[in-house]
Design a protein around this motif. Structure first.
Motif, PDB file in Angstrom:
ATOM      1  N   VAL A  17       1.052  -1.445  -0.198  1.00 21.71           N
ATOM      2  CA  VAL A  17       0.454   0.186   0.104  1.00 21.71           C
ATOM      3  C   VAL A  17       0.438   1.392  -0.418  1.00 21.71           C
ATOM      4  CG1 VAL A  17      -1.984   1.163   1.986  1.00 21.71           C
ATOM      5  CG2 VAL A  17      -1.700  -1.221   1.431  1.00 21.71           C
ATOM      6  N   LEU A  18       0.492   1.555  -0.942  1.00 24.63           N
ATOM      7  CA  LEU A  18       1.409   3.196  -0.503  1.00 24.63           C
ATOM      8  C   LEU A  18       0.836   4.294  -0.573  1.00 24.63           C
ATOM      9  CD1 LEU A  18       2.164   3.596  -5.177  1.00 24.63           C
ATOM     10  CD2 LEU A  18       3.902   2.730  -2.993  1.00 24.63           C
ATOM     11  N   ASP A  19       1.599   5.373   0.804  1.00 25.33           N
ATOM     12  CA  ASP A  19       1.141   6.280   1.446  1.00 25.33           C
ATOM     13  C   ASP A  19       1.619   7.680   1.715  1.00 25.33           C
ATOM     14  OD1 ASP A  19       0.302   7.374   3.807  1.00 25.33           O
ATOM     15  OD2 ASP A  19       0.817   6.318   5.794  1.00 25.33           O
ATOM     16  N   SER A  20       0.717   8.245   0.826  1.00 25.09           N
ATOM     17  CA  SER A  20       0.687   9.790   0.128  1.00 25.09           C
ATOM     18  C   SER A  20       1.565  11.038   1.014  1.00 25.09           C
ATOM     19  CB  SER A  20       0.486  10.185  -0.227  1.00 25.09           C
ATOM     20  OG  SER A  20      -0.696  10.412  -0.416  1.00 25.09           O
ATOM     21  N   ASP A  21       0.136  11.003   2.931  1.00 26.40           N
ATOM     22  CA  ASP A  21       0.679  11.374   3.624  1.00 26.40           C
ATOM     23  C   ASP A  21       1.122  10.922   4.634  1.00 26.40           C
ATOM     24  OD1 ASP A  21      -1.999  12.671   2.385  1.00 26.40           O
ATOM     25  OD2 ASP A  21      -2.629  11.272   2.906  1.00 26.40           O
ATOM     26  N   VAL A  22       1.811   9.934   5.253  1.00 25.38           N
ATOM     27  CA  VAL A  22       2.914   9.655   6.541  1.00 25.38           C
ATOM     28  C   VAL A  22       3.701  10.743   6.499  1.00 25.38           C
ATOM     29  CG1 VAL A  22       4.249   7.641   5.381  1.00 25.38           C
ATOM     30  CG2 VAL A  22       3.308   8.055   8.051  1.00 25.38           C
ATOM     31  N   ASP A  26       5.112  10.656  12.336  1.00 23.58           N
ATOM     32  CA  ASP A  26       4.406   9.893  12.691  1.00 23.58           C
ATOM     33  C   ASP A  26       5.291   8.122  12.256  1.00 23.58           C
ATOM     34  OD1 ASP A  26       2.097  11.992  12.274  1.00 23.58           O
ATOM     35  OD2 ASP A  26       2.039  10.678  10.084  1.00 23.58           O
ATOM     36  N   LYS A  35       9.711  14.781   5.638  1.00 24.29           N
ATOM     37  CA  LYS A  35       8.425  14.310   4.893  1.00 24.29           C
ATOM     38  C   LYS A  35       9.267  13.211   3.758  1.00 24.29           C
ATOM     39  CE  LYS A  35       4.093  14.057   1.928  1.00 24.29           C
ATOM     40  NZ  LYS A  35       3.613  13.234   2.476  1.00 24.29           N
ATOM     41  N   ALA A  39       5.864   6.410   0.358  1.00 19.89           N
ATOM     42  CA  ALA A  39       6.177   5.794   1.855  1.00 19.89           C
ATOM     43  C   ALA A  39       5.731   4.824   1.275  1.00 19.89           C
ATOM     44  CB  ALA A  39       5.414   5.704   2.740  1.00 19.89           C
ATOM     45  N   ARG A  41       4.055   0.897   2.247  1.00 23.03           N
ATOM     46  CA  ARG A  41       3.588  -0.146   3.606  1.00 23.03           C
ATOM     47  C   ARG A  41       3.813  -1.642   2.855  1.00 23.03           C
ATOM     48  NH1 ARG A  41       1.907   2.530   7.903  1.00 23.03           N
ATOM     49  NH2 ARG A  41       1.506   5.187   7.919  1.00 23.03           N
ATOM     50  N   GLU A  86       4.822  -4.695   7.729  1.00 22.18           N
ATOM     51  CA  GLU A  86       3.728  -4.418   8.217  1.00 22.18           C
ATOM     52  C   GLU A  86       3.927  -5.845   8.077  1.00 22.18           C
ATOM     53  OE1 GLU A  86       0.805  -2.185   6.690  1.00 22.18           O
ATOM     54  OE2 GLU A  86       1.139  -0.393   8.212  1.00 22.18           O
TER      55      GLU A  86
END
Length: 368
Positions: A17-22, A26, A35, A39, A41, A86
């Motif tokens: 899963v790509l995470d563009s906000d983390v 965090d 930033k 990212a 996951r 994860e």
């Protein structure tokens, strides 16, 4: 940002899963850091291997992130891709005491599972933050126990060949807070295998703070206690020092023990003793011609008390333990580095002993 075609290729990996906000604030227990460029996951080991290979093939710098408990990360935009592990399966063989944990398993969850299964060997490592995959990298330890005491094998991804294989613990050159994986990018830990005791009792305990709390006598030979009692006692001791992560307690917004206990010659230890003159000065054998001193003791004797520099500081020593540098809620990387330099320089000025930071530094250095 990741190139759109690369991002799409990574996103198509099953278990990614790509995470563009983390941000790294965090992802780390210090709650500090800017930033990442991207990212990723990874929820399974095959997904992790595939994602790392794609990023390496694209020559993108990446940082493997587990629990984020041993990272000091710069602020702002960072040219690094965070690969967040994860994958967290844990398996236990009750008959022979073998425990296998994927790298993303929360370490204290692994310890709790072992205790619930009445397996001994890692109960003294209760409450240590971070992931299972990080434990062999720096050979985590506490209260006389190290992961190296029970580690049999690690599953590694070789970054040169992308082979995945189980490697014997003896190949890691494990020693005090060290393995030959530390500060290198040669391999990624995918899983660990531990050989635990099956009789419901702890590993032999040392006399000291934990031993006194458990009413162990110095005269006892290889004392052992039920694993559940040892775990509960260790957690009680660590909580009193702010060393068990609690989001509501800024004393736990730290990277744990920030400096390693220095290994010095007996002559240096004697010089420190002569300076302070305390008969109870902690000093322990550390191999031929070496002794280990207490970093926390040196920090205190150099004049830095718990909570230094005081109320209102954005970054300070923990109010419960002088070996933890903490974010009081609004600290940035520069605040933490300034405090780390002050402590290191103060100890050196007082005793001529150089404290070495334990965390991994990303985009910033104590020597900047």
């Amino acid at each position: 940002m990741l190139d759109s075609s690369l991002a799409q290729e990574i996103a198509e990996i099953d278990g990614v899963v790509l995470d563009s906000d983390v941000t790294f604030a965090d992802l780390t227990t210090l709650h500090i850091g800017g930033k990442p460029r991207g990212a990723v996951r990874c929820q399974t080991i095959p997904a992790l291997v595939s994602a790392i290979k794609l990023l390496d093939d694209a020559s993108l710098p990446l940082l493997i992130v587990g629990g984020g408990s041993n990272l000091v990360v710069a602020d702002g935009d960072l040219d690094v891709v965070a690969v967040i592990i994860e994958a967290d399966d844990v398996s236990i063989n009750l008959s022979d005491g073998l425990l296998t944990a994927e790298a993303g398993a929360v370490w204290d969850d692994v310890v709790q599972l072992s205790v619930e299964a009445s397996l001994g060997g890692i109960e003294c490592l209760s409450g240590i933050p971070g992931s299972a995959g990080a434990t062999p990298v720096q050979n985590v330890g506490a209260y006389g126990t190290e992961v190296s005491d029970v580690l049999t094998r690690v599953q590694l991804l070789d970054r040169a060949t992308y082979d995945v294989e189980w490697v014997e613990a003896s190949a890691l050159e494990l020693s005090y807070r060290y393995s030959n994986l530390k500060f290198t990018n040669r391999a990624v830990v995918l899983a660990v295998e531990l050989q635990l005791l099956t009789d419901g009792l702890s590993a032999p305990l040392r006399f000291g703070e934990l031993g006194r709390r458990l009413a162990i006598s110095e005269a006892e030979d290889h004392p052992r206690r039920p694993v559940g009692i040892v775990r509960d006692t260790v957690l009680e001791l660590r909580r009193a020092k702010g060393m068990v992560v609690d989001p509501s307690d800024h004393d736990t917004w730290s990277a744990g023990s920030f400096f390693t206990n220095p290994i010095v010659t007996p002559e240096v230890a004697d010089a420190v003793f002569d300076t302070v003159g305390e008969p109870t000065m902690p000093r322990f054998p550390a191999g031929e011609g070496k002794e280990k001193l207490s970093a926390a003791w040196l920090i205190e004797r150099a004049g830095f008390k718990k909570g230094h520099p005081g109320a209102g500081a954005k970054a300070s020593l923990s109010t419960k333990h002088t070996l933890a540098l903490t974010n009081r809620g609004e600290a940035d990387a520069a605040d933490l580095v300034a405090l780390a330099k002050e402590i290191r320089n103060g100890v050196f000025a007082s005793f001529g002993v150089s404290l070495v930071p334990e965390p991994v530094w990303i985009g910033i250095s104590i020597d900047d």
